[in-house]
Design a protein around this motif. Structure first.
Motif, mmCIF file in Angstrom:
data_model
loop_
_atom_site.group_PDB
_atom_site.id
_atom_site.type_symbol
_atom_site.label_atom_id
_atom_site.label_comp_id
_atom_site.label_asym_id
_atom_site.label_seq_id
_atom_site.Cartn_x
_atom_site.Cartn_y
_atom_site.Cartn_z
ATOM 1 N N ILE A 58 12.691 14.375 -19.345
ATOM 2 C CA ILE A 58 11.701 13.620 -20.106
ATOM 3 C C ILE A 58 10.407 13.610 -19.314
ATOM 4 O O ILE A 58 10.402 13.352 -18.109
ATOM 5 C CB ILE A 58 12.177 12.180 -20.354
ATOM 6 C CG1 ILE A 58 13.496 12.186 -21.130
ATOM 7 C CG2 ILE A 58 11.133 11.376 -21.107
ATOM 8 C CD1 ILE A 58 14.143 10.822 -21.249
ATOM 9 N N ASP A 59 9.309 13.883 -19.971
ATOM 10 C CA ASP A 59 8.015 13.921 -19.299
ATOM 11 C C ASP A 59 7.692 12.564 -18.683
ATOM 12 O O ASP A 59 7.954 11.520 -19.281
ATOM 13 C CB ASP A 59 6.922 14.308 -20.307
ATOM 14 C CG ASP A 59 5.621 14.681 -19.629
ATOM 15 O OD1 ASP A 59 4.939 13.766 -19.123
ATOM 16 O OD2 ASP A 59 5.283 15.870 -19.610
ATOM 17 N N ASP A 60 7.106 12.593 -17.494
ATOM 18 C CA ASP A 60 6.760 11.351 -16.807
ATOM 19 C C ASP A 60 5.827 10.471 -17.628
ATOM 20 O O ASP A 60 5.866 9.243 -17.523
ATOM 21 C CB ASP A 60 6.099 11.647 -15.452
ATOM 22 C CG ASP A 60 7.120 11.970 -14.367
ATOM 23 O OD1 ASP A 60 8.326 12.014 -14.670
ATOM 24 O OD2 ASP A 60 6.707 12.181 -13.212
ATOM 25 N N VAL A 61 4.982 11.076 -18.435
ATOM 26 C CA VAL A 61 4.074 10.287 -19.277
ATOM 27 C C VAL A 61 4.873 9.352 -20.172
ATOM 28 O O VAL A 61 4.539 8.171 -20.316
ATOM 29 C CB VAL A 61 3.175 11.210 -20.123
ATOM 30 C CG1 VAL A 61 2.396 10.401 -21.158
ATOM 31 C CG2 VAL A 61 2.219 11.999 -19.236
ATOM 32 N N ARG A 71 18.492 13.998 -17.018
ATOM 33 C CA ARG A 71 17.943 14.238 -15.688
ATOM 34 C C ARG A 71 17.270 12.992 -15.108
ATOM 35 O O ARG A 71 16.712 13.040 -14.016
ATOM 36 C CB ARG A 71 16.935 15.391 -15.739
ATOM 37 C CG ARG A 71 17.554 16.709 -16.151
ATOM 38 C CD ARG A 71 16.519 17.823 -16.195
ATOM 39 N NE ARG A 71 17.110 19.067 -16.633
ATOM 40 C CZ ARG A 71 17.693 19.952 -15.824
ATOM 41 N NH1 ARG A 71 17.768 19.705 -14.531
ATOM 42 N NH2 ARG A 71 18.196 21.068 -16.308
ATOM 43 N N GLU A 72 17.321 11.891 -15.855
ATOM 44 C CA GLU A 72 16.671 10.668 -15.410
ATOM 45 C C GLU A 72 17.376 9.460 -16.019
ATOM 46 O O GLU A 72 18.093 9.567 -17.011
ATOM 47 C CB GLU A 72 15.187 10.642 -15.780
ATOM 48 C CG GLU A 72 14.897 10.800 -17.252
ATOM 49 C CD GLU A 72 15.089 12.203 -17.794
ATOM 50 O OE1 GLU A 72 15.949 12.339 -18.702
ATOM 51 O OE2 GLU A 72 14.423 13.134 -17.330
ATOM 52 N N ALA A 73 17.158 8.308 -15.391
ATOM 53 C CA ALA A 73 17.719 7.049 -15.882
ATOM 54 C C ALA A 73 16.927 5.914 -15.252
ATOM 55 O O ALA A 73 16.119 6.121 -14.334
ATOM 56 C CB ALA A 73 19.204 6.940 -15.529
ATOM 57 N N LEU A 74 17.169 4.696 -15.761
ATOM 58 C CA LEU A 74 16.485 3.511 -15.258
ATOM 59 C C LEU A 74 17.461 2.581 -14.563
ATOM 60 O O LEU A 74 18.595 2.418 -15.004
ATOM 61 C CB LEU A 74 15.817 2.738 -16.397
ATOM 62 C CG LEU A 74 14.846 3.474 -17.315
ATOM 63 C CD1 LEU A 74 14.303 2.503 -18.372
ATOM 64 C CD2 LEU A 74 13.712 4.103 -16.540
#
Length: 217
Positions: A4-7, A131-134
């Motif tokens: 997911i794009d950092d924006v 590829r990312e999570a919070l």
């Protein structure tokens, strides 16, 4: 899944913190003294209301679900229940953005945050297709990422335990305490041959929000 794009992740982080600030003002006692489930239920409800009220949020987020059943990476665990599943409008509902929440206070600190939160993203329980999570910390004792999480993950034993590839790096958001870490993952996909069976690393966005009673005054 593609990253997911950092924006967009910045927009999501801003939205989560905004929603938390609002529930802290409207439900001060619960946020300051309630258990993790109670606070997260309030956060879920507010994030879903934002879909109706905020045009930018609505374009990005389709729904937010608390405790949604999900599979582990190999299907061995059928009822994994991450705290929040954020379904994005441009992403398949099979792979929502996952957020795990923990309370930080005098009795519960960075050890629990990592052992029962962060670790779940490394062993394939949660977010194994992304590829990312919070990671969200409801902080009640004034702790910060810099004072608690950064030195903890810098310890050689913990850097190994949690496969740290990049130490906490401030997201530069300014208005709240947020950093990103990078970690290797300890599993391989069972449904695809190598080298495609390697999930690669995962970026965790850490949002530490002030859940103390004093913060709402």
């Amino acid at each position: 899944m593609a990253a997911i794009d950092d924006v967009y992740l910045h927009v999501i982080a801003d939205g989560v913190v905004q929603a938390f600030e609002e529930i802290r003002q409207s439900a001060t006692e619960t946020v300051a003294t309630g258990d993790e489930t109670e606070v997260t239920a309030l956060l879920e409800a507010r994030l879903n209301r934002m879909i109706e009220e905020d045009q930018v949020w609505r374009q990005l987020v389709a729904s937010v679900v608390r405790g949604k059943e999900s599979l582990s990476f190999d299907g061995a665990h059928l009822e994994k229940r991450p705290d929040l599943s954020i379904h994005l409008t441009s992403r398949t509902r099979r792979f929502p953005l996952i957020a795990e929440a923990k309370i930080i206070d005098a009795a519960r600190g960075e050890q629990l945050y990592c052992r029962q939160g962060l670790q779940r993203f490394l062993n394939g329980e949660y977010a194994w297709g992304g590829r990312e999570a919070l990671m969200i910390a409801y902080v009640r004792d004034g702790s910060t990422i810099e004072t608690r999480l950064t030195p903890y993950l810098a310890l050689p034993a913990q850097a190994t335990n949690y496969a740290v590839e990049s130490a906490p790096t401030s997201l530069g958001l300014g208005l709240y305490d947020a950093s990103r870490t990078g970690h290797r993952r300890s599993f391989l996909y069972t449904h695809t041959p190598p080298p495609a069976n390697d999930p690669g690393g995962i970026a965790l966005w850490h949002l530490w929000v002030d859940a103390s009673a004093a913060a709402a005054t």
